[in-house]
Design an enzyme around this catalytic site. Structure first.
Site, PDB file in Angstrom:
ATOM      1  N   SER A 306     -57.848-100.821  42.163  1.00 10.64           N
ATOM      2  CA  SER A 306     -59.151-100.792  42.839  1.00 10.64           C
ATOM      3  C   SER A 306     -59.235 -99.672  43.876  1.00 10.64           C
ATOM      4  CB  SER A 306     -59.396-102.172  43.471  1.00 10.64           C
ATOM      5  OG  SER A 306     -60.687-102.285  43.985  1.00 10.64           O
ATOM      6  N   ASP A 317     -57.325 -85.713  41.538  1.00  9.17           N
ATOM      7  CA  ASP A 317     -58.400 -84.977  40.887  1.00  9.17           C
ATOM      8  C   ASP A 317     -58.677 -83.644  41.577  1.00  9.17           C
ATOM      9  OD1 ASP A 317     -59.804 -85.400  38.580  1.00  9.17           O
ATOM     10  OD2 ASP A 317     -61.537 -86.299  39.532  1.00  9.17           O
ATOM     11  N   LYS A 331     -58.397-100.857  37.565  1.00 14.60           N
ATOM     12  CA  LYS A 331     -59.573-101.650  37.937  1.00 14.60           C
ATOM     13  C   LYS A 331     -60.593-100.716  38.580  1.00 14.60           C
ATOM     14  CE  LYS A 331     -61.299-105.449  40.732  1.00 14.60           C
ATOM     15  NZ  LYS A 331     -62.313-104.604  41.400  1.00 14.60           N
TER      16      LYS A 331
END
Length: 429
Positions: A306, A317, A331
């Protein structure tokens, strides 16, 4: 058939609460000719009428050990409705809703002791600094034998915690046996609001590589993270390891707060997308910090989920961190906690989140650049080692748990990565 029909009443009972939530800052629902109002929903109304007939039929004719009251039937229907949606949506009865709020704030009403089950006895690991337990004189090693005068029989951690916790400003009497003096002592304690740290173990190695662990993302995580980071930087931080292993997540805003310490002003950290196309919401950095050029490594494993995955994913990223460890849980859905009547509420999946590249983590997880697996037994030992930093003597630790402290191979790999980056930068200079 009855189970299917019970699911319908949940939609009826939820109608007002969900409509109120959905309106939010945008104001009321659809209007006709500019006047406030709503469009009739004939399918909903037909099901409402149908269910009311069945509900009354069950109430008047059901024969069982206990009568089928409207309240019980409605809540059973709410349980069924939310439980059918996905594993993360849930109807929260009053106690569950209160516990959920405590989890989000990382705070609860209690006396401030950390306990463990040892030889079938509940033993105090440590009283938390600044809490009623510490002020009253409870000590590490004290064994809880009674709560409010009632002996603790067949003890479990869950049962003991439930007895000791309670509303702030209420009183609880804790009776302990103190092995060091062989005394049985009573402590009358006034419960208070206890706040637990979600950022811990902030340390700096001699080579300037810092380490800190984030255990979950609560309302206070951003502030705690900034404070810990500033403390390490004052000591001469040259590289940072953020440990997110076994972090189950928490609040989205807290994940944003942590990422914000590394992102430039206006840069996209993450975005969420709900059912409607126009429901996309971008979360951008405010850039309220100085330039941080030191390398970062983030430790993850299958228990990283999460909000913790948002941090790992966004940092990976944008090439701000090297991810070390095992693939994360995956999740990628957002749950909104919605307050209902009578202190109850919903935990409802309302969106999915996407890292800056537009990729969703949901059911995919974050893949580390440096994959280092840990055996299940080793992982359990490492978690125990991290939770019991109070046992510094190797012999004492071995005597208590029956094993010698083991090497953290994932942490060592992260140190090696950062050491290599720092060495390369030194060569380039």
């Amino acid at each position: 058939m009855l189970k299917r029909l019970l699911l319908i009443v949940a939609a009826i009972a939820l109608g007002f609460g969900l409509a109120r939530f959905a309106a939010g800052p945008a104001g009321p629902g659809p209007t006709r000719s500019g006047a406030p109002g709503w469009w009739p929903d004939r399918e909903r109304d037909r099901n409402v009428k149908y269910f009311r007939e069945v509900l009354q039929l069950v109430k008047e004719n059901y024969v069982g050990d206990a009568p089928a009251g409207y309240d019980d039937l409605t809540r059973a229907a709410l349980d069924g409705l939310l439980g059918q949606l996905d594993p993360h949506s849930q109807f929260l009865r009053a106690d569950d809703y209160k516990q959920t709020e405590e989890e989000m704030t990382n705070a609860f009403g209690g006396v401030g002791i950390q306990v463990e089950l040892r030889d079938n006895q509940v033993v105090i690991i440590t009283p938390i600094a600044g809490t009623p337990a510490e002020r009253a004189g409870l000590r590490r090693g004290d064994r809880l034998v009674k709560i409010d005068g009632k002996p603790i029989e067949h003890p479990t951690i869950e049962k003991t915690v439930k007895l000791v916790r309670g509303e702030p400003d209420t009183t609880v009497t804790v009776t302990v046996f103190r092995p060091s003096s062989r005394q049985t002592l009573d402590f009358s304690l006034t419960r208070a609001r206890i706040r637990l740290d979600s950022v811990r173990l902030a340390t700096l190695r001699p080579d300037g590589i810092g380490y800190l662990q984030v255990t979950q993302f609560s309302e206070r995580t951003g502030k705690e993270f900034r404070s810990a980071l500033a403390g390490l930087e004052k000591q001469g931080l040259r590289g940072l390891i953020i440990d997110l292993r076994n972090n189950p997540g928490g609040l989205l805003d807290a994940a944003i707060d942590v990422c914000n310490e590394f992102f430039d002003r206006g840069e996209l950290i993450v975005y969420t997308q709900g059912r409607a196309p126009e429901s996309r919401e971008d979360y951008n950095a405010d850039g309220g910090h100085g330039k941080r050029a030191y390398p970062v490594a983030i430790l993850v494993n299958g228990g990283t989920a999460s909000a913790a995955e948002i941090v790992a994913g966004a940092m990976k990223d944008t090439k701000r961190a090297v991810i070390v460890g095992e693939k994360t849980f995956g999740k990628g859905s957002v749950q909104s906690v919605i307050e209902l009547q009578n202190g109850e509420g919903l935990r409802l999946t309302t969106a999915r989140y996407y890292i800056p590249s537009g990729v969703t983590i949901h059911e995919k997880g974050i893949q580390p650049q440096m994959e280092i697996e840990a055996a299940a037994d080793d992982e359990a030992k490492l978690r125990l080692q991290q939770s019991r930093v109070d046992l510094t003597a190797p012999a004492e630790f071995n005597d208590r748990f029956g094993f010698q402290r083991i090497e953290d191979t994932q942490l060592n790999a992260a140190v090696e990565v950062l050491t290599g980056v720092l060495a390369a930068r030194g060569t380039q200079k």
